[in-house]
Motif scaffolding. Structure first.
Motif, PDB file in Angstrom:
ATOM      1  N   GLN A 234       1.090  -0.883   0.400  1.00  0.00           N
ATOM      2  CA  GLN A 234       0.282  -0.202  -0.328  1.00  0.00           C
ATOM      3  C   GLN A 234       0.746   1.140   0.231  1.00  0.00           C
ATOM      4  O   GLN A 234       1.630   1.469   0.649  1.00  0.00           O
ATOM      5  CB  GLN A 234      -0.825   0.262   1.577  1.00  0.00           C
ATOM      6  N   GLY A 235       0.911   2.780  -0.712  1.00  0.00           N
ATOM      7  CA  GLY A 235       1.817   3.371  -1.091  1.00  0.00           C
ATOM      8  C   GLY A 235       0.551   4.665  -0.296  1.00  0.00           C
ATOM      9  O   GLY A 235      -0.062   4.453   0.008  1.00  0.00           O
ATOM     10  N   GLU A 236       1.626   5.766  -0.457  1.00  0.00           N
ATOM     11  CA  GLU A 236       0.973   7.203   0.193  1.00  0.00           C
ATOM     12  C   GLU A 236      -0.194   7.008  -0.856  1.00  0.00           C
ATOM     13  O   GLU A 236      -0.075   7.770  -1.990  1.00  0.00           O
ATOM     14  CB  GLU A 236       1.965   7.384   0.475  1.00  0.00           C
ATOM     15  N   VAL A 243      -3.421   3.858  -3.923  1.00  0.00           N
ATOM     16  CA  VAL A 243      -1.981   3.866  -4.277  1.00  0.00           C
ATOM     17  C   VAL A 243      -1.446   2.117  -3.547  1.00  0.00           C
ATOM     18  O   VAL A 243      -1.593   1.821  -2.497  1.00  0.00           O
ATOM     19  CB  VAL A 243      -0.911   4.580  -4.244  1.00  0.00           C
ATOM     20  N   ILE A 244      -1.544   1.430  -5.019  1.00  0.00           N
ATOM     21  CA  ILE A 244      -0.870   0.128  -4.715  1.00  0.00           C
ATOM     22  C   ILE A 244       0.637   0.557  -5.613  1.00  0.00           C
ATOM     23  O   ILE A 244       0.373   0.449  -6.431  1.00  0.00           O
ATOM     24  CB  ILE A 244      -1.873  -1.231  -5.186  1.00  0.00           C
ATOM     25  N   GLU A 245       1.855   0.172  -4.520  1.00  0.00           N
ATOM     26  CA  GLU A 245       2.784   0.496  -5.363  1.00  0.00           C
ATOM     27  C   GLU A 245       3.674  -1.060  -5.470  1.00  0.00           C
ATOM     28  O   GLU A 245       4.211  -1.492  -4.144  1.00  0.00           O
ATOM     29  CB  GLU A 245       3.272   1.637  -4.566  1.00  0.00           C
ATOM     30  N   THR A 246       5.202  -0.678  -6.261  1.00  0.00           N
ATOM     31  CA  THR A 246       5.671  -2.885  -6.471  1.00  0.00           C
ATOM     32  C   THR A 246       7.154  -1.068  -7.030  1.00  0.00           C
ATOM     33  O   THR A 246       7.183  -0.788  -7.869  1.00  0.00           O
ATOM     34  CB  THR A 246       5.480  -2.724  -7.048  1.00  0.00           C
ATOM     35  N   THR A 247       7.933  -1.988  -5.769  1.00  0.00           N
ATOM     36  CA  THR A 247       8.702  -1.733  -6.758  1.00  0.00           C
ATOM     37  C   THR A 247      10.077  -2.981  -7.841  1.00  0.00           C
ATOM     38  O   THR A 247      10.341  -4.293  -6.752  1.00  0.00           O
ATOM     39  CB  THR A 247      10.350  -1.362  -6.318  1.00  0.00           C
ATOM     40  N   ARG A 254       6.685   1.159  -9.917  1.00  0.00           N
ATOM     41  CA  ARG A 254       5.162   1.239 -10.631  1.00  0.00           C
ATOM     42  C   ARG A 254       4.000   1.683  -9.190  1.00  0.00           C
ATOM     43  O   ARG A 254       4.652   1.231  -8.220  1.00  0.00           O
ATOM     44  CB  ARG A 254       4.391   0.195 -11.968  1.00  0.00           C
ATOM     45  N   ARG A 255       2.925   2.387 -10.261  1.00  0.00           N
ATOM     46  CA  ARG A 255       1.714   2.561  -9.084  1.00  0.00           C
ATOM     47  C   ARG A 255       0.325   2.237 -10.131  1.00  0.00           C
ATOM     48  O   ARG A 255       0.490   2.474 -11.621  1.00  0.00           O
ATOM     49  CB  ARG A 255       2.096   4.174  -8.245  1.00  0.00           C
ATOM     50  N   LYS A 310      -0.506 -10.094  -4.756  1.00  0.00           N
ATOM     51  CA  LYS A 310      -1.478  -9.999  -5.056  1.00  0.00           C
ATOM     52  C   LYS A 310      -2.111  -8.746  -5.166  1.00  0.00           C
ATOM     53  O   LYS A 310      -2.422  -8.925  -3.630  1.00  0.00           O
ATOM     54  CB  LYS A 310      -1.938 -10.907  -5.905  1.00  0.00           C
ATOM     55  N   ALA A 311      -2.647  -8.025  -5.242  1.00  0.00           N
ATOM     56  CA  ALA A 311      -3.226  -7.189  -4.379  1.00  0.00           C
ATOM     57  C   ALA A 311      -4.161  -6.171  -5.081  1.00  0.00           C
ATOM     58  O   ALA A 311      -4.740  -6.813  -6.661  1.00  0.00           O
ATOM     59  CB  ALA A 311      -2.350  -5.778  -3.812  1.00  0.00           C
ATOM     60  N   ALA A 312      -5.834  -5.767  -5.060  1.00  0.00           N
ATOM     61  CA  ALA A 312      -7.104  -5.451  -5.598  1.00  0.00           C
ATOM     62  C   ALA A 312      -7.611  -4.407  -4.181  1.00  0.00           C
ATOM     63  O   ALA A 312      -7.119  -3.987  -3.685  1.00  0.00           O
ATOM     64  CB  ALA A 312      -7.790  -6.826  -5.592  1.00  0.00           C
ATOM     65  N   ALA A 313      -8.118  -3.235  -5.584  1.00  0.00           N
ATOM     66  CA  ALA A 313      -8.959  -2.222  -4.734  1.00  0.00           C
ATOM     67  C   ALA A 313     -10.399  -2.672  -4.461  1.00  0.00           C
ATOM     68  O   ALA A 313     -10.999  -3.262  -5.816  1.00  0.00           O
ATOM     69  CB  ALA A 313      -8.442  -1.110  -5.498  1.00  0.00           C
ATOM     70  N   HIS A 314     -10.732  -2.533  -4.052  1.00  0.00           N
ATOM     71  CA  HIS A 314     -12.088  -3.152  -3.446  1.00  0.00           C
ATOM     72  C   HIS A 314     -13.627  -2.174  -3.338  1.00  0.00           C
ATOM     73  O   HIS A 314     -13.557  -1.121  -2.568  1.00  0.00           O
ATOM     74  CB  HIS A 314     -12.405  -4.086  -2.057  1.00  0.00           C
TER      75      HIS A 314
END
Length: 892
Positions: A234-236, A243-247, A254-255, A310-314
């Protein structure tokens, strides 16, 4: 000087999509890095099968898919990914009633469907540009519980002669109680993707929908090959957006920006070992966590630390009757968007849609009807949407992974055991990403013809790819398809390469000679494989097996004959005649700038003439593939006792000889003196062979005509081809003559009857899974080749050569006119008739009459031989996109 594959004339500056294609080809901007490369089915495939007996549908069924991590590639609903499939994005949906969170498309396995594998969902590819700068997808989601069990049980009860039981037959769309879920993608830059999801409640009442836009990482860490585990966190929060964030090791930061600040859910793309294997020591957070959280209310299923793979917006939506809700997301590699998903979000969509309209508007011939434009554009859209990242390392698959249990040893002697060199990890054009989520060599060749109209660079790359050393077998065989790479598809690769070269040259003014030369040398290896492996007696008569025509014969032509003996095939021999002419044409083109190719062009000229001769006299058997009594080509069966007989099935097998036709004009031949000299020497010193080369003069020049079917026999074959009681359907040419409806062919041998009936729809046999049928339906690839061949015959024979069309009508027509008529019959499968109906939709009222359905087209695998209704794989059997090329030709 040879041109590089990336060079082409600069496009018109106003066509932004063409400019993006140039930038991507030059690698100055990677516009195709992200695209619709996510499969729609990874379960039940050969790659995911680690069983002893080779039973993929049972080893990895649909019921496992939500809980079990895939080894080789991912699947999803309306999804996209990068070209290496490290990061994936797709939708998940729940209507509050389903027993399963809708994360992927449902369908029947090969043993469940009464005609083999069969997707049971309603979804449509509505639009896509070649660089995927704009894409649009529609999924129709019922508001009632999805009828999984009913679809399985009803189809299980039905036999092969019964029609399939479809989702629309359940009544679940009655009273319009469903959601239209539109998913659109627009690229602001190659690394900045705007995602717009519009949900429309078509029903009469308020309805609820849970929407989960999902981002995840392909599991590459569980198998021991790459232990690096990417992370999603979870990003800022931004103003108005979660925001879902990955490096990522490969892509960096990427966001995924999710408008409206929805709650975020996190888990791991790992197998739920407890559910699948009964192993309580499996990962705490598993692949099916969102199903458990949303459908079963298990709040502890997701990771409270807001981290995972794995992530999702609900989003929990409530939609009044007839209303629309819009969800906006943005997937980006920088932080310069501003608030929410960016103030320019809608402008990006507006601009990309306008550019897509300009691109396809410029491509469509002038004067084309709006309906024909719609058909052409959706044909291209489906073709472009069915690209897929395809991953398969056969050696590793056979041996198993270091961190997993060793596979059964039987696998080392089973499927594809002789293809250990094959390593595929590429974006490939698929026939259908659900029913055929694997490439097929001869399908792909036909895909490349319409692809060449919109993206010749990708078309050429696909053709080169299958000839690369990690695809092509060291012995020269081109891989057929993953169920058996060693099966034999028709050798149409050279034809496709030559046609793609000519299409690009016509459209740009310059041909890519470097491409042509690259593929020619690899095709020499493949041609040699055919000659060495499929010409058993060395007499230029070939036995290719089923050759992609599945159940067209009396026997399974890929299996040992139940009678013993061997089969001399009219189609295999004719395909090789066509192969010779294709290779000769390529060599002659290359010889314009390199005289060394004149020698090999002569070789293919001579080989073609030998094949022509052989089709008239098979060695000592003294029996021709041509039956003099019927005036038609048939396969010849050689029995162990020495008996030889024609298999008198009037089928496409007897029409394929028409494909081997070419004309040599003196303006080309006179520029190549070595080739001309050798050709003349051959005809003068082999007078019994020279009869297969017809000549005539024109404007002071000489035109030489090469064809397996010479002028006299052409009349006889065309009499069958153009007879509406035989091959000629209102919607093209049938694969089997309608004659066999009242006169089935029966071969009685060794106390058994082997039978072929006219079957204009689904197959009644289980050969090759039973989900394809060549005993009466209309198939686009062979129809396209027939049209092309008739045009070539007309080029030599001219307007003076006319035949009745249809047979018995008393109305003479030139072969060019007949080719145009056949093209019209094929395109009208999709076009609205006078009553506003499309034959492709058959008798399905919902598709024919409902305004929210009738313009959403499906491009099926094949079509009913009598009424044109679509049959077989429906989303999108790529070679049917040839209709786009036929529409293009109609205006050129």
């Amino acid at each position: 000087m040879a041109r590089s594959r990336t060079s082409s004339p600069s496009p018109s500056p106003q066509l932004a999509e063409q400019q993006r294609l140039v930038e991507d080809a030059r690698r100055s901007a990677h516009w195709k890095r992200w695209g619709p490369y996510l499969s729609e089915r990874a379960w039940g495939t050969v790659r995911e099968d680690y069983s002893a007996a080779g039973t993929p549908w049972e080893y990895f069924p649909h019921d496992h898919a939500r809980s079990r991590a895939y080894r080789w590639n991912e699947d999803g609903l309306a999804g996209i990914c990068d070209r290496h499939q490290y990061l994936c994005f797709a939708l998940a949906l729940w209507n509050g009633r389903d027993s399963i969170l809708k994360e992927r498309l449902f369908g029947l396995s090969g043993h469940e469907g009464n005609h083999g594998e069969d997707v049971k969902e309603c979804y449509f590819y509505l639009d896509s540009t070649p660089t995927h700068s704009y894409m649009k997808f529609l999924y129709k989601y019922p508001q009632s519980a999805f009828p999984y069990e009913r679809l399985v049980e009803e189809n299980r009860k039905r036999g092969r002669r019964d029609r399939e039981f479809e989702l629309v037959d359940t009544g679940i769309f009655d009273e319009r109680r469903y959601f239209d879920v539109f998913v659109e993608y627009a690229k602001a830059t190659p690394e900045d993707l705007c995602i717009r999801i519009q949900v429309v409640n078509r029903g009469p009442d308020q309805a609820e929908l849970t929407l989960l836009p999902t981002l995840w990482c392909r599991n590459i860490w569980s198998w021991g090959a790459d232990m690096r585990r990417p992370r999603l966190v979870q990003g800022e929060p931004k103003e108005g957006a979660s925001v879902i964030e990955t490096t990522h090791e490969y892509y960096g930061m990427r966001r995924l920006l999710c408008d409206g600040q929805p709650a975020l859910l996190f888990t791991e793309n790992e197998t739920n070992a407890l559910r699948i294997f009964g192993d309580a020591d499996g990962p705490r957070y598993a692949k099916d966590a969102f199903h458990e959280y949303v459908v079963r209310g298990e709040k502890q299923a997701v990771n409270p630390d807001q981290v995972g793979t794995k992530a999702a917006a609900h989003y929990a939506l409530v939609l009044p009757a007839g209303s629309t809700k819009t969800i906006r997301l943005r997937f980006v590699n920088h932080d310069g968007i501003g608030g929410g998903t960016g103030a320019d979000f809608e402008e990006v969509f507006h601009r990309r849609i306008r550019e897509a309209d300009e691109y396809y508007g410029a491509l469509a011939p002038a004067g084309l009807s709006e309906d024909a434009r719609r058909v052409q554009r959706q044909a291209f859209a489906g073709l472009l949407w069915t690209k897929q990242f395809y991953h398969y390392d056969v050696s590793r698959w056979l041996k198993g992974d270091a961190m997993e249990a060793e596979p059964p040893r039987q696998r080392l002697r089973g499927r594809n055991a002789d293809w250990t060199h094959l390593y595929n990890a590429d974006v490939v054009s698929m026939p259908d990403k659900w029913e055929y989520p694997w490439y097929a060599a001869w399908d792909l060749a036909f895909h490349c013809i319409p692809l060449a109209l919109v993206d010749p660079t990708f078309a050429k790359e696909q053709l080169v790819l299958l000839l690369r050393e990690w695809y092509m077998h060291p012995n020269g065989q081109i891989p057929a398809y993953e169920w058996s790479f060693a099966d034999v598809n028709p050798p149409v690769h050279a034809w496709a390469c030559w046609r793609v070269y000519k299409i690009e040259k016509k459209r740009t003014g310059v041909g890519d000679r470097r491409f042509l030369e690259r593929i020619f040398h690899k095709l020499l290896l493949n041609f040699t494989w055919w000659v060495n492996r499929k010409d058993v007696d060395g007499k230029n008569i070939f036995q290719g097996g089923f050759l992609g025509l599945d159940n067209i014969g009396v026997f399974d032509r890929s299996a040992p004959l139940p009678t013993g003996g061997r089969l001399e095939q009219s189609d295999a021999t004719s395909w090789m005649g066509m192969y010779c002419l294709n290779m000769m044409s390529i060599a002659l083109e290359l010889a314009r700038e390199n005289v060394a190719y004149e020698d090999v062009a002569s070789k293919f000229f001579e080989h073609f003439v030998y094949i022509c001769r052989a089709m008239n006299n098979i060695g000592g058997a003294k029996i021709e593939l041509w039956d003099r009594e019927d005036g038609f080509f048939y396969d010849v069966l050689h029995l162990p006792d020495g008996e030889t007989r024609h298999l008198k099935v009037r089928s496409m097998v007897g029409l394929i000889p028409l494909f081997a036709v070419e004309t040599l004009d003196s303006e080309l031949v006179d520029r190549l003196p070595r080739f001309k000299h050798r050709m003349q020497w051959f005809m003068e010193n082999r007078p019994d062979f020279a009869q297969h080369v017809e000549t005539k003069t024109y404007d002071g020049g000489v035109r030489r005509f090469l064809s397996i079917v010479h002028r006299k026999r052409l009349q006889s074959v065309l009499r069958y081809l153009l007879d509406e009681r035989e091959f000629l359907s209102p919607y093209g040419i049938r694969a089997l003559s309608r004659y066999h409806e009242d006169h089935p062919y029966v071969l009685s041998i060794m106390g058994h009857d082997h039978r072929v009936d006219y079957e204009p729809a689904e197959s009644s046999t289980g050969i090759f899974g039973g989900n394809s049928n060549w005993r009466g339906p209309v198939w686009f690839p062979v129809n396209y080749l027939l049209i092309e061949s008739l045009q070539k015959f007309h080029y030599f024979l001219g307007d003076e050569f006319k035949v009745e069309y249809p047979t018995g009508s008393g109305r003479p027509m030139t072969l060019w006119q007949i080719a145009c008529e056949l093209s019209r019959r094929l395109t009208h499968i999709f076009l609205r008739d006078r009553d506003g109906l499309r034959p492709v939709f058959g008798g399905t009222t919902l598709f024919q009459r409902d305004s929210d359905w009738h313009d959403h087209l499906l491009f099926y695998e094949y079509f009913h031989g009598d009424n044109g209704a679509g049959i077989g794989a429906s989303h999108q059997c790529g070679w049917t996109s040839l209709v786009a090329k036929l529409i293009q030709q109609s205006g050129e």
